[in-house]
Design an enzyme around this catalytic site. Structure first.
Site, PDB file in Angstrom:
ATOM      1  N   TYR A 143     -42.763  32.122 -84.030  1.00  0.00           N
ATOM      2  CA  TYR A 143     -42.286  33.292 -83.287  1.00  0.00           C
ATOM      3  C   TYR A 143     -40.818  33.567 -83.646  1.00  0.00           C
ATOM      4  O   TYR A 143     -40.421  33.357 -84.779  1.00  0.00           O
ATOM      5  CB  TYR A 143     -42.559  33.089 -81.786  1.00  0.00           C
ATOM      6  CG  TYR A 143     -42.571  34.424 -81.101  1.00  0.00           C
ATOM      7  CD1 TYR A 143     -43.530  35.386 -81.427  1.00  0.00           C
ATOM      8  CD2 TYR A 143     -41.597  34.751 -80.183  1.00  0.00           C
ATOM      9  CE1 TYR A 143     -43.501  36.647 -80.857  1.00  0.00           C
ATOM     10  CE2 TYR A 143     -41.570  36.014 -79.601  1.00  0.00           C
ATOM     11  CZ  TYR A 143     -42.515  36.958 -79.943  1.00  0.00           C
ATOM     12  OH  TYR A 143     -42.491  38.202 -79.391  1.00  0.00           O
TER      13      TYR A 143
ATOM     14  N   ARG B 266     -40.046  49.176 -80.686  1.00  0.00           N
ATOM     15  CA  ARG B 266     -38.809  48.390 -80.521  1.00  0.00           C
ATOM     16  C   ARG B 266     -39.139  46.932 -80.792  1.00  0.00           C
ATOM     17  O   ARG B 266     -39.329  46.135 -79.875  1.00  0.00           O
ATOM     18  CB  ARG B 266     -38.248  48.587 -79.107  1.00  0.00           C
ATOM     19  CG  ARG B 266     -36.807  48.205 -78.973  1.00  0.00           C
ATOM     20  CD  ARG B 266     -36.577  47.199 -77.865  1.00  0.00           C
ATOM     21  NE  ARG B 266     -37.325  45.974 -78.079  1.00  0.00           N
ATOM     22  CZ  ARG B 266     -37.347  44.949 -77.230  1.00  0.00           C
ATOM     23  NH1 ARG B 266     -36.703  45.019 -76.109  1.00  0.00           N
ATOM     24  NH2 ARG B 266     -38.038  43.841 -77.480  1.00  0.00           N
TER      25      ARG B 266
ATOM     26  N   LYS C  66     -47.340  36.319 -80.349  1.00  0.00           N
ATOM     27  CA  LYS C  66     -47.358  36.058 -78.906  1.00  0.00           C
ATOM     28  C   LYS C  66     -48.659  35.371 -78.501  1.00  0.00           C
ATOM     29  O   LYS C  66     -48.662  34.446 -77.704  1.00  0.00           O
ATOM     30  CB  LYS C  66     -47.228  37.376 -78.129  1.00  0.00           C
ATOM     31  CG  LYS C  66     -45.803  37.879 -78.057  1.00  0.00           C
ATOM     32  CD  LYS C  66     -45.153  37.486 -76.748  1.00  0.00           C
ATOM     33  CE  LYS C  66     -43.643  37.609 -76.870  1.00  0.00           C
ATOM     34  NZ  LYS C  66     -42.897  37.734 -75.678  1.00  0.00           N
TER      35      LYS C  66
ATOM     36  N   GLU D 214     -46.040  44.842 -75.175  1.00  0.00           N
ATOM     37  CA  GLU D 214     -45.054  44.067 -75.930  1.00  0.00           C
ATOM     38  C   GLU D 214     -44.235  44.973 -76.844  1.00  0.00           C
ATOM     39  O   GLU D 214     -44.789  45.768 -77.591  1.00  0.00           O
ATOM     40  CB  GLU D 214     -45.812  43.026 -76.779  1.00  0.00           C
ATOM     41  CG  GLU D 214     -44.952  41.942 -77.338  1.00  0.00           C
ATOM     42  CD  GLU D 214     -44.191  41.144 -76.286  1.00  0.00           C
ATOM     43  OE1 GLU D 214     -44.785  40.786 -75.265  1.00  0.00           O
ATOM     44  OE2 GLU D 214     -42.988  40.907 -76.490  1.00  0.00           O
ATOM     45  N   ASP D 215     -42.935  44.856 -76.733  1.00  0.00           N
ATOM     46  CA  ASP D 215     -42.001  45.546 -77.625  1.00  0.00           C
ATOM     47  C   ASP D 215     -42.213  47.061 -77.698  1.00  0.00           C
ATOM     48  O   ASP D 215     -42.209  47.665 -78.781  1.00  0.00           O
ATOM     49  CB  ASP D 215     -42.020  44.910 -79.024  1.00  0.00           C
ATOM     50  CG  ASP D 215     -41.216  43.603 -79.033  1.00  0.00           C
ATOM     51  OD1 ASP D 215     -40.695  43.223 -77.962  1.00  0.00           O
ATOM     52  OD2 ASP D 215     -41.098  42.989 -80.092  1.00  0.00           O
TER      53      ASP D 215
ATOM     54  N   ASP E 158     -43.820  41.596 -70.909  1.00  0.00           N
ATOM     55  CA  ASP E 158     -43.038  40.354 -71.009  1.00  0.00           C
ATOM     56  C   ASP E 158     -41.544  40.622 -71.194  1.00  0.00           C
ATOM     57  O   ASP E 158     -40.714  39.884 -70.683  1.00  0.00           O
ATOM     58  CB  ASP E 158     -43.570  39.507 -72.174  1.00  0.00           C
ATOM     59  CG  ASP E 158     -42.865  38.174 -72.238  1.00  0.00           C
ATOM     60  OD1 ASP E 158     -42.767  37.509 -71.190  1.00  0.00           O
ATOM     61  OD2 ASP E 158     -42.377  37.808 -73.316  1.00  0.00           O
ATOM     62  N   ASP E 159     -41.213  41.692 -71.919  1.00  0.00           N
ATOM     63  CA  ASP E 159     -39.783  41.992 -72.166  1.00  0.00           C
ATOM     64  C   ASP E 159     -39.054  42.223 -70.846  1.00  0.00           C
ATOM     65  O   ASP E 159     -37.883  41.890 -70.699  1.00  0.00           O
ATOM     66  CB  ASP E 159     -39.631  43.245 -73.036  1.00  0.00           C
ATOM     67  CG  ASP E 159     -40.452  43.143 -74.293  1.00  0.00           C
ATOM     68  OD1 ASP E 159     -40.358  42.111 -74.962  1.00  0.00           O
ATOM     69  OD2 ASP E 159     -41.232  44.076 -74.588  1.00  0.00           O
TER      70      ASP E 159
ATOM     71  N   ASN F 173     -30.327  38.433 -78.431  1.00  0.00           N
ATOM     72  CA  ASN F 173     -30.839  37.838 -79.668  1.00  0.00           C
ATOM     73  C   ASN F 173     -30.642  38.816 -80.813  1.00  0.00           C
ATOM     74  O   ASN F 173     -30.550  40.017 -80.572  1.00  0.00           O
ATOM     75  CB  ASN F 173     -32.345  37.558 -79.524  1.00  0.00           C
ATOM     76  CG  ASN F 173     -32.643  36.552 -78.441  1.00  0.00           C
ATOM     77  OD1 ASN F 173     -31.966  35.567 -78.327  1.00  0.00           O
ATOM     78  ND2 ASN F 173     -33.656  36.840 -77.644  1.00  0.00           N
TER      79      ASN F 173
ATOM     80  N   ASN G  44     -35.838  30.944 -72.826  1.00  0.00           N
ATOM     81  CA  ASN G  44     -36.878  31.456 -73.708  1.00  0.00           C
ATOM     82  C   ASN G  44     -38.100  31.886 -72.878  1.00  0.00           C
ATOM     83  O   ASN G  44     -38.637  31.089 -72.097  1.00  0.00           O
ATOM     84  CB  ASN G  44     -37.256  30.311 -74.653  1.00  0.00           C
ATOM     85  CG  ASN G  44     -38.100  30.749 -75.797  1.00  0.00           C
ATOM     86  OD1 ASN G  44     -38.983  31.586 -75.634  1.00  0.00           O
ATOM     87  ND2 ASN G  44     -37.838  30.201 -76.966  1.00  0.00           N
TER      88      ASN G  44
HETATM   89  P1  NAI Z   1     -32.482  47.544 -74.423  1.00  0.00           P
HETATM   90  O1  NAI Z   1     -32.264  48.320 -75.652  1.00  0.00           O
HETATM   91  O2  NAI Z   1     -33.544  47.973 -73.496  1.00  0.00           O
HETATM   92  O3  NAI Z   1     -31.100  47.496 -73.589  1.00  0.00           O
HETATM   93  C1  NAI Z   1     -29.847  47.259 -74.145  1.00  0.00           C
HETATM   94  C2  NAI Z   1     -28.801  47.579 -73.095  1.00  0.00           C
HETATM   95  O4  NAI Z   1     -27.529  47.229 -73.595  1.00  0.00           O
HETATM   96  C3  NAI Z   1     -28.737  49.067 -72.749  1.00  0.00           C
HETATM   97  O5  NAI Z   1     -28.557  49.222 -71.375  1.00  0.00           O
HETATM   98  C4  NAI Z   1     -27.504  49.546 -73.505  1.00  0.00           C
HETATM   99  O6  NAI Z   1     -26.881  50.656 -72.901  1.00  0.00           O
HETATM  100  C5  NAI Z   1     -26.634  48.310 -73.382  1.00  0.00           C
HETATM  101  N1  NAI Z   1     -25.553  48.295 -74.370  1.00  0.00           N
HETATM  102  C6  NAI Z   1     -25.615  48.574 -75.693  1.00  0.00           C
HETATM  103  N2  NAI Z   1     -24.378  48.515 -76.236  1.00  0.00           N
HETATM  104  C7  NAI Z   1     -23.538  48.197 -75.230  1.00  0.00           C
HETATM  105  C8  NAI Z   1     -22.142  48.022 -75.154  1.00  0.00           C
HETATM  106  N3  NAI Z   1     -21.361  48.136 -76.236  1.00  0.00           N
HETATM  107  N4  NAI Z   1     -21.603  47.705 -73.968  1.00  0.00           N
HETATM  108  C9  NAI Z   1     -22.387  47.572 -72.871  1.00  0.00           C
HETATM  109  N5  NAI Z   1     -23.704  47.739 -72.878  1.00  0.00           N
HETATM  110  C10 NAI Z   1     -24.274  48.049 -74.049  1.00  0.00           C
HETATM  111  O7  NAI Z   1     -32.712  46.056 -74.884  1.00  0.00           O
HETATM  112  P2  NAI Z   1     -33.362  44.862 -74.043  1.00  0.00           P
HETATM  113  O8  NAI Z   1     -34.815  44.798 -74.285  1.00  0.00           O
HETATM  114  O9  NAI Z   1     -32.908  44.969 -72.641  1.00  0.00           O
HETATM  115  O10 NAI Z   1     -32.727  43.600 -74.765  1.00  0.00           O
HETATM  116  C11 NAI Z   1     -31.346  43.377 -74.743  1.00  0.00           C
HETATM  117  C12 NAI Z   1     -31.034  42.052 -75.435  1.00  0.00           C
HETATM  118  O11 NAI Z   1     -31.595  40.985 -74.678  1.00  0.00           O
HETATM  119  C13 NAI Z   1     -31.634  41.957 -76.842  1.00  0.00           C
HETATM  120  O12 NAI Z   1     -30.710  41.366 -77.705  1.00  0.00           O
HETATM  121  C14 NAI Z   1     -32.794  41.022 -76.679  1.00  0.00           C
HETATM  122  O13 NAI Z   1     -33.021  40.262 -77.840  1.00  0.00           O
HETATM  123  C15 NAI Z   1     -32.334  40.156 -75.542  1.00  0.00           C
HETATM  124  N6  NAI Z   1     -33.457  39.570 -74.804  1.00  0.00           N
HETATM  125  C16 NAI Z   1     -33.439  38.233 -74.566  1.00  0.00           C
HETATM  126  C17 NAI Z   1     -34.470  37.626 -73.916  1.00  0.00           C
HETATM  127  C18 NAI Z   1     -34.397  36.173 -73.629  1.00  0.00           C
HETATM  128  O14 NAI Z   1     -33.463  35.531 -73.966  1.00  0.00           O
HETATM  129  N7  NAI Z   1     -35.369  35.573 -73.001  1.00  0.00           N
HETATM  130  C19 NAI Z   1     -35.657  38.380 -73.506  1.00  0.00           C
HETATM  131  C20 NAI Z   1     -35.549  39.821 -73.727  1.00  0.00           C
HETATM  132  C21 NAI Z   1     -34.483  40.370 -74.381  1.00  0.00           C
END
Ligand code: NAI
Length: 611
Positions: A125, A178, A196, A268-269, A291-292, A432, A476
């Site tokens: 993964y 995404r 997954k 998913e995604d 899951d996201d 990530n 995770n």
């Molecule tokens: P998303 O695209 O839905 O949200 C991103 C957010 O960050 C948006 O609200 C955007 O406005 C904000 N953003 C972007 N640039 C910014 C800046 N310069 N300053 C402040 N805010 C800013 O993405 P999602 O799905 O919410 O994922 C976000 C991150 O979290 C990704 O890197 C993803 O890999 C990570 N993630 C980690 C998980 C885990 O550790 N278990 C699970 C799901 C996501």
């Protein structure tokens, strides 16, 4: 054992052989060995054992000679796999080796995974699956899931029927818009549902035959892919509006019609707008989750519960500031609120403890453009600001959550301020891949004199501080979604309400030992995930029965046993038919010879005629 209709292997044989092949039975994860003979055992990945077929099996099955003249144990085969894997330096090549193994010998693949989940998970993964998706056109060899395109509108049920497995219990599907942090990859997103569902089996023991990966190919807006000769999807711009919504609606209905209402449908995604909109639309009428949004929330809240044992505070005693208000951020914030409400405060009070900040600054009702619709609950009646750093001090934040995709956004000034706000500040740098993490664990420890409680989204090397080494945890999602799926599948739940994600979070938090906390991690070791999944499944089943959501009756007397019995076993089974002594009857009984029998019959007949 259950009686089932023919599987595709048997169908294949029927086509070649006019004699009817009777499919007697097929346990949930295995085709009963004595149904098939010969080369099918070697060719089918579910049955194949490679050189581990015993000589007796080879002779009985008629495959003697097809295999080299030696027998290996599964352990010996695993040692060979590990040796081969180590020879590859590039993670993508390691992934391809593992994919090939899965395609030829399913049990060996899952047994290998079980020997070191922490090591193999990143190859199957994230992060490697991201590389796989980007090169999907190059690595695509054989069907491992269904592609349903926009042009199949009106015919989706028919396509589901083409899937050769009859006992599908869980579908993971994406529209590829995404993919991880890589954006729109269209049909190349297929790597994600495949990966997954592979974790459903490896981490929670859901039999592979029960899992179906699907890509809904609605086009892509990725111009590079549209022009790429290797691209495997339809070459069209992404469908939107009614056309998209009708397609998704037909898909959801077709899944239920084909596999009953308890089929688990995992989104998913999907891109943010569709992800939140579709989850809201379907979560109360289908057995579905995202899951996201929900899995992420569950794993992060589990970390927060475990952190309470260090801070000696409750969740409601914290002030939370989120950097990033997308799927992950808002999902977490919502579940933190639910958890605080369970601690005894009102939802209104809970929401007041949370501040969110996105690319447009603080989520303030007064800011230009307002608060995005999926996050209105968290819009504050405050002056707009884009100064994240000063908010950390002025709000006296005790828990900082990064889900922004902005690497290094938690500067050392911000982290130092967190150290001033509270004795044990909580820092979650979830973005990530690794380079996008808002800060590294080392930076967090250095800036807070080693007092912080830290978790990341990506794995990081151990931290050295004050002469000690700390192993910070990884929030995770794999800790929770496979276990939730296992529980939901087993009790045939009608829906997957948010309360189940809170239940899973509490169960996961209980699995964190004092030793884990002493090492600096608020999550257990990943290698324990299979046991954790089964515990989560038990708690989900109990919750489903308590809330009247279970589709089975009566409740199993021993839920732990019920879960264990279902879980996939990656150890090889013996394909020889059962053999046992069969008594020939009581030897003292004198049986007549045939002549004696005939003579007595003739006598009786003559007597009859005289009369
Ligand atoms: P998303 O695209 O839905 O949200 C991103 C957010 O960050 C948006 O609200 C955007 O406005 C904000 N953003 C972007 N640039 C910014 C800046 N310069 N300053 C402040 N805010 C800013 O993405 P999602 O799905 O919410 O994922 C976000 C991150 O979290 C990704 O890197 C993803 O890999 C990570 N993630 C980690 C998980 C885990 O550790 N278990 C699970 C799901 C996501």
């Amino acid at each position: 054992m259950r009686l089932v209709k023919a599987n595709f292997l048997v169908k294949e044989i029927r086509n070649k052989n006019p004699l009817k092949v009777l499919v007697r039975a097929y346990s949930d994860d295995e085709i009963v060995p004595n149904l098939l003979r010969g080369v099918d055992y070697v060719r089918h990945p579910r049955l194949n054992k490679g050189l581990a077929f015993s000589f007796e099996e080879r002779q009985v099955l008629g495959i003697h000679g097809l295999l080299a003249g030696t027998v290996k144990t599964q352990e010996e085969q695993i040692a060979i796999c590990k040796y081969s894997l180590n020879r590859y330096k590039n993670p993508l090549n390691k992934h391809l080796y593992l994919a090939e193994l899965l395609d030829t010998n399913e049990k060996l693949f899952y047994e290998l995974m079980s020997t070191d989940v922490e090591k193999y998970l990143p190859l199957v993964y994230t992060p490697t699956v991201g590389l796989v998706c980007q090169r999907f056109g190059l690595v695509y060899k054989r069907p491992r899931g269904l592609f349903i395109t926009l042009h199949d509108k009106g015919k989706i049920r028919g396509i589901l029927r083409n899937w050769p497995e009859t006992h599908v219990r869980a579908i993971c599907f994406t529209d590829g818009e995404r993919i991880l942090g890589l954006g729109d990859l269209g049909a190349y997103g297929m790597g994600i549902p495949i990966g997954k569902l592979c974790l459903y089996t490896a981490l929670a023991g859901v039999p592979p035959a029960h899992c179906l990966p699907i890509t809904l190919d609605v086009g892509t807006n990725n111009q590079m892919l549209l022009e790429d000769p290797m691209y495997i999807g339809i070459r069209e711009k992404r469908a939107t509006g009614d056309s998209y919504d009708e397609f998704i609606e037909e898909f959801m209905e077709a899944c239920v019609n084909q596999y009953t209402h308890s089929i688990l449908l995992q989104f998913e995604d999907f891109a943010l707008a569709n992800a939140t909109r579709l989850l809201d639309r379907y979560k109360n009428c289908y057995c579905t989750f995202n899951d996201d949004i929900q899995g992420t929330a569950s794993v992060v809240v589990a970390g927060m519960f475990a952190a309470c044992r260090i801070t000696k505070k409750k969740l409601k005693d914290n002030i939370y500031l989120f950097l990033g208000a997308g799927s992950a951020g808002v999902g977490i914030a919502n579940l933190v609120c639910d958890a605080m409400v369970e601690e005894g405060i009102s939802m209104e009070e809970a929401v007041k403890k949370i501040y969110m900040f996105d690319a447009g600054g603080l989520l303030s009702t007064k800011r230009q453009g307002g608060v995005p619709p999926h996050a209105t609950k968290f819009g504050r009646d405050m002056e707009p600001t884009k100064d994240f750093g000063s908010l950390v001090g002025s709000l006296k934040v005790t828990c900082l959550v990064g889900a922004s995709t902005v690497g290094g956004a938690f500067t050392s000034a911000i982290l130092q301020q967190m150290g001033k706000n509270t004795e044990r500040p909580q820092i979650y740098a979830l973005s990530n891949p690794t380079v996008k993490a808002e800060c590294t664990p080392q930076q967090a420890y250095d800036a807070t004199e080693g007092r912080c409680i830290y978790a990341s989204g990506s794995p990081f090397p151990p931290v050295k501080f004050g002469g000690k080494t700390y192993h910070t945890g990884q929030g995770n999602n794999s800790y929770v979604f496979p276990g939730i799926a296992l529980g939901v599948i087993l009790c045939h739940a009608h829906h997957v309400p948010d309360s189940m994600f809170l239940t899973a979070a509490k169960t996961l938090a209980k699995c964190v030992t004092q030793k884990d906390l002493d090492l600096g991690r608020i999550y257990p070791h990943l290698n324990e995930v299979r046991v954790i999944s089964s515990k989560i499944a038990v708690s989900i089943i109990n919750r489903a029965f308590n809330e009247g959501l279970a589709g089975i009756y009566p409740k199993p007397e021993n839920v732990e046993d019920f879960v264990q019995k279902y879980m996939y076993n990656s150890k090889y089974v013996d394909y020889l038919p059962d053999r046992y002594d069969y008594p020939c009857g009581d030897s003292k009984i004198k049986v007549k010879t045939m002549e004696e029998l005939m003579a007595s019959l003739t006598k009786k007949t003559k007597k009859g005629r005289c009369k």
